[in-house]
Design a protein around this motif. Structure first.
Motif, mmCIF file in Angstrom:
data_model
loop_
_atom_site.group_PDB
_atom_site.id
_atom_site.type_symbol
_atom_site.label_atom_id
_atom_site.label_comp_id
_atom_site.label_asym_id
_atom_site.label_seq_id
_atom_site.Cartn_x
_atom_site.Cartn_y
_atom_site.Cartn_z
ATOM 1 N N VAL A 167 0.862 -1.177 0.000
ATOM 2 C CA VAL A 167 0.000 0.000 0.000
ATOM 3 C C VAL A 167 0.899 1.228 0.000
ATOM 4 O O VAL A 167 1.865 1.302 0.767
ATOM 5 C CB VAL A 167 -0.907 0.017 1.254
ATOM 6 C CG1 VAL A 167 -1.781 1.254 1.271
ATOM 7 C CG2 VAL A 167 -1.746 -1.247 1.326
ATOM 8 N N ASP A 168 0.577 2.187 -0.862
ATOM 9 C CA ASP A 168 1.325 3.438 -0.892
ATOM 10 C C ASP A 168 1.171 4.121 0.468
ATOM 11 O O ASP A 168 0.051 4.382 0.908
ATOM 12 C CB ASP A 168 0.764 4.335 -2.004
ATOM 13 C CG ASP A 168 1.553 5.625 -2.176
ATOM 14 O OD1 ASP A 168 1.909 6.267 -1.163
ATOM 15 O OD2 ASP A 168 1.797 6.006 -3.328
ATOM 16 N N PRO A 169 2.266 4.435 1.160
ATOM 17 C CA PRO A 169 2.159 5.018 2.498
ATOM 18 C C PRO A 169 1.614 6.450 2.504
ATOM 19 O O PRO A 169 1.218 6.946 3.554
ATOM 20 C CB PRO A 169 3.595 4.979 3.027
ATOM 21 C CG PRO A 169 4.450 4.914 1.821
ATOM 22 C CD PRO A 169 3.649 4.199 0.766
ATOM 23 N N HIS A 170 1.567 7.100 1.358
ATOM 24 C CA HIS A 170 1.071 8.481 1.279
ATOM 25 C C HIS A 170 -0.360 8.562 0.755
ATOM 26 O O HIS A 170 -1.078 9.503 1.088
ATOM 27 C CB HIS A 170 1.993 9.332 0.412
ATOM 28 C CG HIS A 170 3.409 9.313 0.890
ATOM 29 N ND1 HIS A 170 3.813 9.906 2.065
ATOM 30 C CD2 HIS A 170 4.506 8.728 0.376
ATOM 31 C CE1 HIS A 170 5.104 9.710 2.244
ATOM 32 N NE2 HIS A 170 5.554 8.995 1.247
ATOM 33 N N GLN A 171 -0.756 7.578 -0.062
ATOM 34 C CA GLN A 171 -2.104 7.526 -0.624
ATOM 35 C C GLN A 171 -2.615 6.101 -0.479
ATOM 36 O O GLN A 171 -2.314 5.234 -1.299
ATOM 37 C CB GLN A 171 -2.111 7.940 -2.096
ATOM 38 C CG GLN A 171 -1.720 9.382 -2.313
ATOM 39 C CD GLN A 171 -1.764 9.758 -3.786
ATOM 40 O OE1 GLN A 171 -2.159 8.994 -4.635
ATOM 41 N NE2 GLN A 171 -1.349 10.975 -4.076
ATOM 42 N N GLY A 172 -3.376 5.858 0.564
ATOM 43 C CA GLY A 172 -3.800 4.502 0.904
ATOM 44 C C GLY A 172 -4.634 3.796 -0.135
ATOM 45 O O GLY A 172 -4.759 2.577 -0.105
ATOM 46 N N GLY A 173 -5.194 4.517 -1.078
ATOM 47 C CA GLY A 173 -5.980 3.880 -2.131
ATOM 48 C C GLY A 173 -5.135 3.244 -3.212
ATOM 49 O O GLY A 173 -5.635 2.474 -4.025
ATOM 50 N N ILE A 174 -3.841 3.551 -3.237
ATOM 51 C CA ILE A 174 -2.949 3.010 -4.265
ATOM 52 C C ILE A 174 -2.277 1.752 -3.730
ATOM 53 O O ILE A 174 -1.614 1.782 -2.687
ATOM 54 C CB ILE A 174 -1.891 4.044 -4.681
ATOM 55 C CG1 ILE A 174 -2.557 5.271 -5.283
ATOM 56 C CG2 ILE A 174 -0.889 3.425 -5.649
ATOM 57 C CD1 ILE A 174 -1.612 6.398 -5.622
ATOM 58 N N LEU A 175 -2.466 0.650 -4.448
ATOM 59 C CA LEU A 175 -1.838 -0.625 -4.092
ATOM 60 C C LEU A 175 -1.070 -1.165 -5.287
ATOM 61 O O LEU A 175 -1.499 -0.994 -6.439
ATOM 62 C CB LEU A 175 -2.876 -1.658 -3.665
ATOM 63 C CG LEU A 175 -3.345 -1.520 -2.231
ATOM 64 C CD1 LEU A 175 -4.468 -0.543 -2.129
ATOM 65 C CD2 LEU A 175 -3.741 -2.859 -1.692
ATOM 66 N N LEU A 176 0.029 -1.837 -5.012
ATOM 67 C CA LEU A 176 0.835 -2.485 -6.036
ATOM 68 C C LEU A 176 0.939 -3.969 -5.707
ATOM 69 O O LEU A 176 1.120 -4.340 -4.539
ATOM 70 C CB LEU A 176 2.232 -1.871 -6.103
ATOM 71 C CG LEU A 176 2.288 -0.388 -6.464
ATOM 72 C CD1 LEU A 176 3.688 0.156 -6.265
ATOM 73 C CD2 LEU A 176 1.816 -0.165 -7.891
#
Length: 196
Positions: A167-176
Motif C-alpha cells: 500500500v502506498d504510504p502516502h495515498q492509501g488507495g494506491i496498491l501495487l
C-alpha cells in the motif's frame, strides 16, 4: 544454557589474544549481576487454530498489537490482544473458493488501521481458478473481493520470501501487486479495479 552461561561461552570463544581477556573480564563482571537475576525466557508454541505453515507476519506500523499472519493453505489471521488468541479472517470462504485459502501476500494501510488486503490464491496450476484480492475496511471482519486475471501461488516456491502486495504510504488507495509471472499490477481505488 542460561544467559550467563551463554555470555561466558561467547567470551571464551571470541577472545583469542591474552591482552583482550582483561577487558572482557571487566565487562563480564559488570554484566553478570544483571544476567544472574534475569528470569529465563520460556518458549512455547503459538496456537493459531488453523492449517498450513505461517508464511508471513505483518505488523501495523502505527497501531501497537495489530498483527496479521498469512498461511500457505490455511487462510489469514489477526491477533486479538484482548483475548490473547488469533482470529480467523478467511473461514467464510466456501468450497468453491478453496483455492483462495492460500494467502500469497498481505498488506495493511499504514495510515488507516482498519484496512487490510489479502492476495489470495493457493496454486498456479491449470486445474484451479485465478487468484483474487480480498479487501477489508474493518480489520478483516468482512471482505469484498476483486478477481484477478491470473493465478497466485500462496503454497508454491518462494511463498515465504516477503510480501508481494504493498500500500502506498502516502495515498492509501494506491496498491501495487508484484505477480509471479504477470508483471506489476496497480490499483488506484483500494483494489476495486486494477491494471498492469
Amino acid at each position: 544454557m542460561t544467559p550467563a552461561d551463554w555470555l561466558i561461552w561467547t567470551v571464551r570463544a571470541s577472545v583469542r589474544p591474552r591482552h583482550c581477556r582483561a577487558g572482557w573480564l571487566v565487562l563480564l563482571l559488570a554484566v553478570f549481576p544483571v544476567l544472574a537475576t534475569a528470569a529465563p525466557y520460556q518458549w512455547r508454541n503459538v496456537a493459531i487454530g488453523g492449517g498450513g505453515f505461517v508464511t508471513g507476519l505483518v505488523f501495523h506500523p502505527a497501531e501497537p498489537d495489530l498483527l496479521y499472519a498469512r498461511t500457505d493453505v490455511g487462510g489469514a489471521y489477526r491477533w486479538d490482544q484482548a483475548s490473547g488468541r488469533w482470529s480467523a479472517l478467511t473461514d467464510w470462504l466456501g468450497r468453491d473458493d478453496a483455492n483462495l485459502t492460500g494467502i500469497e501476500s498481505l498488506a495493511v494501510d499504514p495510515r488507516d488501521p482498519q484496512r487490510v488486503y489479502l492476495a489470495a490464491g493457493t496454486y498456479t496450476n491449470p486445474r484451479v481458478g485465478n487468484g483474487a484480492i480480498l479487501r477489508s475496511s474493518d480489520r478483516g471482519a468482512t471482505f469484498a473481493r476483486t478477481d484477478l486475471p491470473f493465478k497466485l501461488g500462496g503454497n508454491e516456491l518462494s511463498r515465504g520470501n516477503g510480501e508481494r502486495l504493498a500500500v502506498d504510504p502516502h495515498q492509501g488507495g494506491i496498491l501495487l501487486l508484484g505477480s509471479r509471472s504477470n508483471g506489476l499490477w496497480r490499483s488506484d481505488d483500494h483494489v476495486r479495479t486494477g491494471r498492469k
